[in-house]
Design an enzyme around this catalytic site. Structure first.
Site, mmCIF file in Angstrom:
data_model
loop_
_atom_site.group_PDB
_atom_site.id
_atom_site.type_symbol
_atom_site.label_atom_id
_atom_site.label_comp_id
_atom_site.label_asym_id
_atom_site.label_seq_id
_atom_site.Cartn_x
_atom_site.Cartn_y
_atom_site.Cartn_z
ATOM 1 N N GLY A 1 0.845 -1.191 0.000
ATOM 2 C CA GLY A 1 0.000 0.000 0.000
ATOM 3 C C GLY A 1 0.874 1.231 0.000
ATOM 4 O O GLY A 1 2.097 1.139 0.096
ATOM 5 N N GLY B 1 0.896 5.772 0.928
ATOM 6 C CA GLY B 1 0.243 6.934 1.541
ATOM 7 C C GLY B 1 1.150 8.132 1.384
ATOM 8 O O GLY B 1 2.173 8.059 0.701
ATOM 9 N N ASN B 2 0.792 9.231 2.047
ATOM 10 C CA ASN B 2 1.604 10.445 1.969
ATOM 11 C C ASN B 2 2.994 10.229 2.549
ATOM 12 O O ASN B 2 3.979 10.785 2.094
ATOM 13 C CB ASN B 2 0.930 11.570 2.757
ATOM 14 C CG ASN B 2 -0.294 12.067 2.023
ATOM 15 O OD1 ASN B 2 -0.360 11.998 0.798
ATOM 16 N ND2 ASN B 2 -1.259 12.544 2.777
ATOM 17 N N PHE B 3 3.047 9.365 3.577
ATOM 18 C CA PHE B 3 4.279 9.142 4.327
ATOM 19 C C PHE B 3 5.326 8.382 3.503
ATOM 20 O O PHE B 3 6.514 8.458 3.769
ATOM 21 C CB PHE B 3 3.949 8.317 5.570
ATOM 22 C CG PHE B 3 3.333 6.993 5.211
ATOM 23 C CD1 PHE B 3 4.135 5.894 4.970
ATOM 24 C CD2 PHE B 3 1.961 6.862 5.062
ATOM 25 C CE1 PHE B 3 3.579 4.685 4.594
ATOM 26 C CE2 PHE B 3 1.410 5.651 4.680
ATOM 27 C CZ PHE B 3 2.213 4.566 4.443
ATOM 28 N N ASP C 1 -9.268 7.303 13.677
ATOM 29 C CA ASP C 1 -9.307 7.092 12.222
ATOM 30 C C ASP C 1 -9.884 5.709 11.919
ATOM 31 O O ASP C 1 -9.418 5.025 11.012
ATOM 32 C CB ASP C 1 -7.896 7.236 11.639
ATOM 33 C CG ASP C 1 -7.914 7.517 10.131
ATOM 34 O OD1 ASP C 1 -9.017 7.679 9.567
ATOM 35 O OD2 ASP C 1 -6.829 7.561 9.524
#
Ligand code: ADP
Ligand code: MG
Length: 555
Positions: free
Chosen positions: A281, A283-285, A397
């Protein structure tokens, strides 16, 4: 047997006060020199023995009913380690702050507790008498302090008689023992052809301690070797068995083995970590990669959250905060962190949940997944959330994208990037400023007052249920965040998903109670979904393992 302090180098186990004082003397009697030992009077408790002004002080640490630890009159902490860390920063009523751990000399192991074997034997005897089970001396006791469950026995359920071939429904019986060494409840379950017994009770033997609670005991007697996929061979040969969460390698922490626990550290060695190119996956990180982590006795599959190489300090800090939260959690329905590794970039190493996010899984398997399968998974999520609520953490979240699957019948909560540990006396976290928030999952008090609590996680749980029962659809259709807020303010709520059972929609609506004071907590939510799950699982046509629309889906 796991003990919350077992991994601490300054923990001596069950030693007497005089022995503790000898160790402190030998180590030099400096101010703030301390060690931890097991409390002989209150089960599950400890004693902090320390030195100040050449005098000894012994502070009993009680394990409280909610699972926290506190020195009488002091603040509660989630474990003995956290408690010691706290008192090393602030004396907060002690003779002085803790300064120097008095570590065990090399080769000295913590002394086993005097009640440990007595307790195990009492539990075995109880199981033998109450459930008329033979062979209990072969049972092994696991994780006595943890919620969870399970005694597994071959195909004979004492209350039901011989297991019928092909009978795979789940059935539960409650018993409330009022005499004997235990109070509380126990239940029998039969899931997919294997039996399990959950015990939840308190020791009632005055001689030991009337107040000490054992929330649950986990026994296990395997039905036989598991096959390579972690499937239990069906004891009655019905040929339809499916993996139970407890049959997988991720049900218990990889550190539940005391041998492995010795090496447990927050920071992992880079040369024990093999990183695959496969991306799970992004993400921004940065991205999440597949990998293998080498432990003392085994190798485990892991998911590695890798920060982008040119990462700034704030992003690193955020990942370390996420790691600090995950470090404190250990539950079968929560993705566990193995540790962090600082090498070519900062990496967070976690248990692998190879089935991926729940929303994506359900959307791709719409024709194959039954409602009872979804209820089963959402019940597991509620158990994980009940654990978080009890530990005083807010997730912030919770959404179907952050529920990951180990397999089709086993879900775990993940992504603690926004999570917070609440202070022992706080029931909510107040955010100073609004951030990049998942508004569609947020309760009114989060958006209006920036107040986050387990009750606001319950609201998000309701939205997650809606996503699950609509097979991974996006909530509130094409509405934007601000539109959703006015929709909710007008007293409107999302409609019941097409195939969703009425009972489950009622529960969602309860989760969407406007005022948090009136909203149920996770104890009530878990209870409601469990009752419903058991009620449908007892009907053969819905029984887990029998009602899959088609046999495919995950391995
Ligand atoms: P973000 O904070 O960007 O949402 P997540 O922690 O949710 O990060 O991870 C992003 C994605 O990486 C997930 O949606 C999932 O596909 C994958 N992933 C994360 N953790 C795991 C895990 N433990 N096992 C398998 N896949 C994972
Ligand atoms: Mg996420």
């Amino acid at each position: 047997m796991p003990d919350a302090a077992a991994h601490l180098p300054f923990y001596y186990g069950s030693i007497a006060r005089s022995e503790a004082e000898e160790h402190l003397k030998l180590a030099g009697m400096a101010d703030g020199l301390f060690l931890l030992r097991q409390c002989l009077r209150s089960l599950g408790g400890y004693v902090l023995s320390m030195v100040c002004d050449l005098q000894f002080y012994h502070y009993p640490i009680e394990r409280q009913l909610n699972g926290t630890y506190a020195i009488l009159g002091g603040k509660a902490h989630c474990g003995p380690e956290e408690l010691c860390e706290f008192y090393s920063k602030d004396a907060d009523g002690l003779c002085c702050p803790l300064r120097k751990p008095c570590n065990r000399p090399s080769g000295v192991e913590p002394q086993p507790g005097v009640f440990d074997s007595m307790r195990d034997n009492m539990v075995r005897e109880y199981v033998r008498q109450t459930w008329k089970l033979e062979g209990t001396e072969n049972l092994t006791l696991h994780s006595p302090w943890e919620k969870g469950a399970v005694l597994r026995v071959p195909g004979l359920c004492p209350a039901l008689g011989e297991l019928q071939p092909g009978l795979e429904q789940q059935c539960w019986l409650q018993s409330q023992p009022t005499s004997g060494p235990f109070r509380g409840s126990s239940s029998w379950g039969c899931v997919g052809g294997a039996f399990s017994l959950s015990l939840s009770f308190a020791f009632a033997t005055e001689a030991i301690s009337p107040l000490s609670t054992f929330s649950s005991l986990l026994f296990q007697r395997n039905l036989g070797p598991l096959n390579a996929d972690g499937y239990t061979p069906d004891p009655v040969g019905a040929g339809k068995s499916r993996p139970l969460p407890m049959d997988t390698s991720v049900y218990e922490s990889p550190y539940s083995d005391p041998e492995e626990l010795k090496d447990k550290k927050l920071f992992l060695k880079r040369d024990h970590l093999m990183i695959d190119e496969v991306e799970l996956g992004a993400g921004n990180f940065g991205c999440v990669k597949k990998g293998v982590y080498k432990m003392r006795k085994k190798q485990i599959d892991v998911a590695i959250k890798v920060l982008k190489s040119n990462n700034e300090k704030t992003v690193k800090d955020e990942m370390m905060k996420e790691a600090q939260i995950m470090h404190q959690l250990d539950n079968p329905y929560i993705v566990r962190m193995i540790g962090v590794c600082e090498a070519e970039s900062l990496m967070l190493v976690m248990e692998m949940a190879s089935g991926g996010p729940l929303n994506r899984f359900l959307a791709s398997k719409k024709d194959e997944i039954t409602m009872s399968n979804i209820v089963e998974l959402m019940h597991q999520v509620s158990m994980g959330m009940k654990y978080l609520e009890e530990k005083n953490f807010v997730h912030r979240d919770l959404a179907a994208r952050n529920v990951l699957l180990v397999n089709q019948h086993y879900a775990k909560i993940s992504d603690f990037g926004l999570s917070k540990a609440l202070g022992a006396d706080d029931s909510y976290y107040k955010a100073r400023t609004a951030g990049k928030w998942p508004l569609k999952w947020y309760a009114p008090e989060c958006i209006l007052f920036h107040k986050f609590s387990s009750k606001s996680d319950v609201w998000s749980y309701g939205v997650t249920m809606w996503e699950a029962f609509s097979f991974g659809q996006k909530p509130y259709k094409k509405m934007k965040g601000p539109e959703v807020i006015s929709f909710i303010e007008q007293g409107k709520r999302m409609d019941c998903p097409q195939e969703c059972p009425a009972e489950m929609y009622t529960l969602m609506q309860q989760c969407w109670t406007y005022r948090w004071e009136e909203r149920p907590g996770f104890v009530a939510v878990e209870n409601m979904i469990r009752s419903y799950y058991y009620s449908i699982a007892a009907k053969p046509e819905n029984g887990p393992g029998t009602g899959d629309k088609a046999k495919a889906a995950l391995p």
